[in-house]
Enzyme design. Structure first.
Site, mmCIF file in Angstrom:
data_model
loop_
_atom_site.group_PDB
_atom_site.id
_atom_site.type_symbol
_atom_site.label_atom_id
_atom_site.label_comp_id
_atom_site.label_asym_id
_atom_site.label_seq_id
_atom_site.Cartn_x
_atom_site.Cartn_y
_atom_site.Cartn_z
ATOM 1 N N GLU A 117 -16.168 -45.426 -39.848
ATOM 2 C CA GLU A 117 -14.899 -45.033 -39.181
ATOM 3 C C GLU A 117 -14.984 -43.607 -38.692
ATOM 4 O O GLU A 117 -14.511 -43.254 -37.632
ATOM 5 C CB GLU A 117 -13.736 -45.168 -40.181
ATOM 6 C CG GLU A 117 -12.359 -44.942 -39.576
ATOM 7 C CD GLU A 117 -12.011 -43.473 -39.447
ATOM 8 O OE1 GLU A 117 -12.516 -42.648 -40.231
ATOM 9 O OE2 GLU A 117 -11.243 -43.121 -38.537
ATOM 10 N N ASP A 168 -16.795 -44.929 -45.538
ATOM 11 C CA ASP A 168 -17.503 -43.673 -45.276
ATOM 12 C C ASP A 168 -16.580 -42.462 -45.342
ATOM 13 O O ASP A 168 -15.351 -42.591 -45.362
ATOM 14 C CB ASP A 168 -18.202 -43.731 -43.905
ATOM 15 C CG ASP A 168 -17.204 -43.892 -42.754
ATOM 16 O OD1 ASP A 168 -16.201 -44.610 -42.935
ATOM 17 O OD2 ASP A 168 -17.432 -43.290 -41.693
HETATM 18 C C1 LIG Z 1 6.624 -33.781 -37.147
HETATM 19 C C2 LIG Z 1 5.987 -34.056 -38.443
HETATM 20 C C3 LIG Z 1 4.625 -33.429 -38.564
HETATM 21 C C4 LIG Z 1 3.850 -34.118 -39.614
HETATM 22 C C5 LIG Z 1 2.382 -33.814 -39.543
HETATM 23 C C6 LIG Z 1 1.600 -34.919 -40.192
HETATM 24 C C7 LIG Z 1 0.172 -34.807 -39.825
HETATM 25 C C8 LIG Z 1 -0.596 -36.068 -40.155
HETATM 26 C C9 LIG Z 1 -1.097 -36.039 -41.544
HETATM 27 C C10 LIG Z 1 -2.121 -36.766 -41.872
HETATM 28 C C11 LIG Z 1 -2.867 -37.558 -40.820
HETATM 29 C C12 LIG Z 1 -3.823 -38.503 -41.464
HETATM 30 C C13 LIG Z 1 -4.832 -38.983 -40.455
HETATM 31 C C14 LIG Z 1 -5.673 -40.101 -41.032
HETATM 32 C C15 LIG Z 1 -6.600 -40.702 -40.037
HETATM 33 C C16 LIG Z 1 -7.593 -39.739 -39.469
HETATM 34 C C17 LIG Z 1 -8.891 -40.444 -39.426
HETATM 35 C C18 LIG Z 1 -9.907 -39.730 -38.580
HETATM 36 O O1 LIG Z 1 -10.323 -38.645 -38.895
HETATM 37 N N1 LIG Z 1 -10.276 -40.373 -37.479
HETATM 38 C C19 LIG Z 1 -11.256 -39.865 -36.562
HETATM 39 C C20 LIG Z 1 -11.803 -41.079 -35.839
HETATM 40 C C21 LIG Z 1 -12.806 -40.702 -34.788
HETATM 41 C C22 LIG Z 1 -12.410 -40.557 -33.482
HETATM 42 C C23 LIG Z 1 -13.363 -40.242 -32.514
HETATM 43 C C24 LIG Z 1 -14.693 -40.056 -32.875
HETATM 44 C C25 LIG Z 1 -15.055 -40.169 -34.203
HETATM 45 C C26 LIG Z 1 -14.130 -40.494 -35.162
HETATM 46 C C27 LIG Z 1 -10.612 -38.902 -35.569
HETATM 47 O O2 LIG Z 1 -9.480 -39.137 -35.155
HETATM 48 O O3 LIG Z 1 -11.273 -37.908 -35.225
HETATM 49 ZN ZN LIG Z 2 -10.191 -41.991 -42.520
HETATM 50 ZN ZN LIG Z 3 -11.394 -39.070 -41.565
#
Ligand SMILES: CCCCCCCC/C=C\CCCCCCCC(=O)N[C@@H](Cc1ccccc1)C(=O)O
Ligand SMILES: [Zn+2]
Ligand SMILES: [Zn+2]
Length: 512
Positions: A199, A134
């Site tokens: 997700e 998704d």
């Molecule tokens: C010191 C160095 C700094 C570097 C910064 C790097 C920042 C990170 C870059 C990318 C991050 C990628 C994240 C991938 C996963 C995110 C997935 C997501 O959006 N998850 C949702 C899941 C969720 C949680 C609660 C309710 C609904 C969905 C989320 O976390 O919101």
């Molecule tokens: Zn994701």
């Molecule tokens: Zn996401």
């Protein structure tokens, strides 16, 4: 007594000078002798016979995958028909996988997918490569440089919702398995491909069911890899090389609903204080009083120490001496949202609802605060801090949902699972450093904690600061070169996972 003053002052100055000299010596020695955590395995080259090119056929499969509008809106509300079409497309796109006697495919929770690729050595614990089907909804569609579900290729980039979150890893891992099986290769170690369908709304009907199914079967997993932090280029202060950030844990969550009920009535005769005003003050207090810095107490300290020897001198001195300079580094990290998120529990006001009509005084107001909890804090500590900061009995706090920070997975030279990940990364990204960190956001792996103690969140593509706002944002895209790296990363990980995972324990070695 005054006659002794010069003597006391002399002693104090001498004591201060001696302390400074000792500290300076320790800082300099640690800076110059700090250990390196980097390795340099043989690089994967485009000329290798087993290199997987992002050729026309594979690009077409990926751009077609982007065209399925598999949007998750809210918990339990998605796009079932699009998911069914996408699942069918996957089945048709990878004929070797779907016809191999080595592969068992299950549809779990109506739309999620669980593949088991049988390995030739049943004594080896299986591992799992996870992703999700998704995507998040589109905003500001007119401002996209290419239609958000087109998968259009422009100037070397594939545009579309899901290109970096996370259809790149879903399709990339399938391409790697299809490539291996089509060359007649059976992996030694059994592997699972687990693709949740919700997700983006917490994985409650997808990954959770996958986790339950595997738990009921008594399955134990050696190693789980899901979406996560990327190979950051220009993301980490003080480091000029790209840094592959392997998240060995992820922050907790607590979503707090703040609610105020007060006198309603006609807009022409308002009371001194209103529900909206009281709640507005409360949320302002939360914004003005960020949670305390925890910098230096958790995995973020390791993140700097693992790359310290590769930093420019001022940063190298700081990163080699966090025992002394943590407060200064915390101050630097607090300046940007994406680095501040590594230093503390964050506070995001994500909704404020009140009022029904311009001339009606709202009898109640509600707001939601999304806290992402630093690995060294607890849900209870965060709530207690909020209560103290708000300090207003009229504001009621209700926990909408919470998840503690995840366990910290093994990392470093003594961890065979982290090492195989590090080596694979450095084959695909030869000029990158590898460092452990933690996820500032959350993933489906929250549903897999009891399956494995070695859970890693890592996105095998290079991300620059200009890419950050594309995550869940405008003009999400991945370069063709990055997508090619994704496929080859998963291919080499599967090959590397077939080698014994040596565990160095008390001088002898066991195999996982
Ligand atoms: C010191 C160095 C700094 C570097 C910064 C790097 C920042 C990170 C870059 C990318 C991050 C990628 C994240 C991938 C996963 C995110 C997935 C997501 O959006 N998850 C949702 C899941 C969720 C949680 C609660 C309710 C609904 C969905 C989320 O976390 O919101
Ligand atoms: Zn994701
Ligand atoms: Zn996401």
């Amino acid at each position: 007594m005054w006659t002794n003053l010069p003597r006391v002052l002399t002693l104090v100055v001498r004591g201060f000078a001696l302390t400074l000299a000792v500290l300076t010596t320790v800082v300099v020695i640690r800076t110059l002798t700090f250990p390196s955590y980097q390795t340099s395995p043989p690089e994967c080259k485009t000329t290798d016979p087993d290199f997987i090119p992002a050729d026309e056929e594979r690009l077409a499969r990926f751009t077609s995958a982007i065209q399925f509008q598999t949007v998750s809106y809210e918990r339990g509300v998605g796009t079932p028909q699009e998911l069914l079409k996408f699942v069918r497309f996957i089945q048709e796109s990878f004929p070797t996988i779907h016809s191999s006697p080595l592969v068992r495919r299950e549809v779990v929770g109506n739309y999620s997918l669980l593949y088991r690729v049988e390995g030739s050595d049943g004594s080896l614990e299986p591992y799992m490569l996870a992703s999700h089907l998704d995507v998040v909804p589109i905003t500001q569609e007119a401002s996209w440089e290419a239609p958000p579900f087109s998968g259009q290729v422009r100037d070397g980039y594939i545009y579309g919702r899901g290109t970096i979150d996370a259809k790149h890893s879903l399709m990339g891992s399938l391409e790697a398995v299809e490539f291996l099986l089509s060359r007649g290769h059976q992996p030694k170690r059994t592997l699972y491909l687990a693709f949740g369908h919700d997700e983006e709304t917490g994985g409650h009907f997808g990954a959770k069911v996958i986790g339950d199914v595997l738990t009921e079967r008594g399955e134990k997993i050696a190693f789980i890899l899901d979406e996560g932090t990327p190979v950051g280029d220009g993301l980490m202060p003080g480091v000029s090389k790209p840094v592959a950030m392997v998240s060995v844990s992820e922050k907790g969550i607590v979503d707090v609903k703040l609610k105020v009920q007060a006198e309603g009535g006609h807009g022409s005769m308002p009371a001194r204080k209103s529900a909206i005003g009281i709640l507005a003050r409360a949320v302002q207090k939360l914004e003005d009083n960020p949670h305390p810095s925890m910098f230096g107490t958790g995995p973020e300290a390791r993140m700097l120490e693992y790359v310290a020897t590769e930093m420019t001198l001022p940063y190298r001195m700081l990163a080699s001496n966090l025992w002394l300079f943590s407060p200064l580094v915390a101050w630097v990290y607090a300046k940007k949202p994406q680095t501040n998120a590594f230093a503390r529990t964050t506070t995001a006001l994500t909704s404020f609802t009140a009022g029904v009509k311009d001339n009606v005084i709202a009898p109640e107001a509600e707001a939601v605060v999304d806290h992402r909890i630093h690995p060294m804090q607890t849900v209870e500590e965060v709530l207690e801090f909020d209560r103290k900061v708000i300090d207003d009995a009229r504001v009621m706090l209700e926990v909408k949902g919470s998840l503690p920070p995840s366990p910290v997975s093994p990392h470093g030279k003594d961890s065979p699972t982290y090492t195989v990940l590090q080596e694979t990364i450095q084959q695909i990204f030869p000029d990158a450093l590898v460092t452990p960190t933690f996820m500032v956001a959350n993933t489906d792996t929250r549903h897999y904690w009891n399956l494995s103690s070695a859970i890693y969140r890592f996105n095998p593509y290079v991300m620059t600061p200009s890419d950050l706002p594309r995550f869940h944002g405008l003009n999400e895209r991945i370069s063709v070169r990055n997508y090619e790296r994704v496929m080859n990363f998963y291919y080499h990980l599967i090959v590397n996972m077939d080698k014994p995972l040596e565990v160095k324990r008390h001088g002898h070695e066991d195999e996982l």
